[in-house]
Scaffold this active site. Sequence first.
Site, PDB file in Angstrom:
ATOM      1  N   CYS A 199      33.136  37.381  49.132  1.00 49.31           N
ATOM      2  CA  CYS A 199      32.210  38.496  48.914  1.00 49.31           C
ATOM      3  C   CYS A 199      32.653  39.706  49.727  1.00 49.31           C
ATOM      4  O   CYS A 199      31.871  40.324  50.445  1.00 49.31           O
ATOM      5  CB  CYS A 199      30.776  38.097  49.276  1.00 49.31           C
ATOM      6  SG  CYS A 199      29.511  39.166  48.539  1.00 49.31           S
TER       7      CYS A 199
ATOM      8  N   GLY B 225      42.563  54.619  53.653  1.00 52.04           N
ATOM      9  CA  GLY B 225      42.180  53.301  53.170  1.00 52.04           C
ATOM     10  C   GLY B 225      43.000  52.794  52.001  1.00 52.04           C
ATOM     11  O   GLY B 225      42.720  51.725  51.444  1.00 52.04           O
TER      12      GLY B 225
ATOM     13  N   LYS C 200      52.813  40.207  40.898  1.00 48.59           N
ATOM     14  CA  LYS C 200      52.314  40.704  39.619  1.00 48.59           C
ATOM     15  C   LYS C 200      53.402  40.675  38.551  1.00 48.59           C
ATOM     16  O   LYS C 200      53.141  40.358  37.385  1.00 48.59           O
ATOM     17  CB  LYS C 200      51.761  42.117  39.796  1.00 48.59           C
ATOM     18  CG  LYS C 200      50.540  42.172  40.712  1.00 48.59           C
ATOM     19  CD  LYS C 200      50.158  43.599  41.074  1.00 48.59           C
ATOM     20  CE  LYS C 200      48.956  43.636  42.013  1.00 48.59           C
ATOM     21  NZ  LYS C 200      48.638  45.001  42.461  1.00 48.59           N
TER      22      LYS C 200
END
Length: 433
Positions: free
Chosen positions: A13, A189, A207
């Site tokens: 979470c 960030g 990926k």
Amino acid sequence: MSAPPLKLALLGCGSVGSQVVRLLREQADDLTARVGAPIELVGVAVRRPELQRDAEVPAELLTTDAAGLVARDDVDLVIEVIGGIEPSRALILAALENGASVVTANKALLAEDGSTLFAAAEKAGRDLYFEAAVAGAIPILRPLRESLAGDRVTRVLGIVNGTTNFILDKMDTLGSGFAEVLEEAQALGYAEADPTADVEGYDAAAKAAILASLAFHTRVTAADVYREGISEVSAADVASAREMGCVVKLLAICELREGPDGPAVSARVHPAMIPRSHPLASVREAFNAVFVESEAAGQLMFYGPGAGGAPTASAVLGDLVTVARNRLNDVRGAGESAYADLDVLPMGETETRYHVAIDVDDRAGVLAQVAQTFAAHQVSIQTVRQEGHGDDAQLVVVSHRAADSALAATVDTLRKLDFVHDVSSVMRVEGDF
């Protein structure tokens, strides 16, 4: 009247998981209508329940016992957004064995051990969906997995890491150096305190492995993907690209090529110069884009935000709706397709082009000897540019396509020549210009 609620367990979470909780709450009625039954969140596994989160999570749903949560008999669906290899692998396998369908965003795990997860899903007769594992909100995996299943994909070329694209974009537009822009990216960030996974290409390589596996129906792991990061890209490299009408991007390149024993897969991640006319050149800031080429559909491009809590949660919820519908109808979606089982070519056998900047003595015959060195390694020169610097000169050479091993051997030989002071820049080139 809708069916009874489907029970959902959420593992993790953080920035993504908390946005999943928010969307589940805000879009509950719409999700019920789309699925055909309510989705009831029955537990959220976290390491530190006391932390403040982006979305309110009822305290009674929080638990530190992730294993116990996925073992519950009433859990129909599991979302995993913890990341990493363990305990995520064990939890996903336990969830599938217990009869739950799984949605994950875990690119590292899929790229390292996806075959084990797919086998467990097949054995359990349950779904394993993972759209959010590559390029955030951009729908790219399902088109490869389903929409293009009747076509033959030949190439997937993409910008799949927002942090590196932000850094290279700022280096291009501002003329700044790598370290300076990395510091800005961390302050905003976009980059982690430890940016290694991003700037050294590990994230993009994972990926690329997933993209290649889906595109070419072959198991490709992160270890199969050739990887170079952007930490060695200099302001001079970016300026040289600009002079050629190019921009530097960190690219994930997956291709179907002819190998020694027939069709084979090439999968690589590295910085490359591409013409500013190429569609990927205009991808700015932290955005991602994936360019797909196939025999029947031709060229397709998928573009959008490649990371962030809300965009990634959007992809997670899209998969959740699909697996929930499948669960209600007692059917499965697409599983692993690895029937082609093609070889993965080593980087040396992959054809590429090089941009090479060579600092040399400024005297007669040097250019001829440089050209002879390229020719000796069966590498043809496309363009050469010379700039004088007093008693020294810089030659900027762009090659035609050749085996990467031949190009690398050419550069090694150049470094040993007595009139070469330095090979100051070596970068691959993609696209025509």
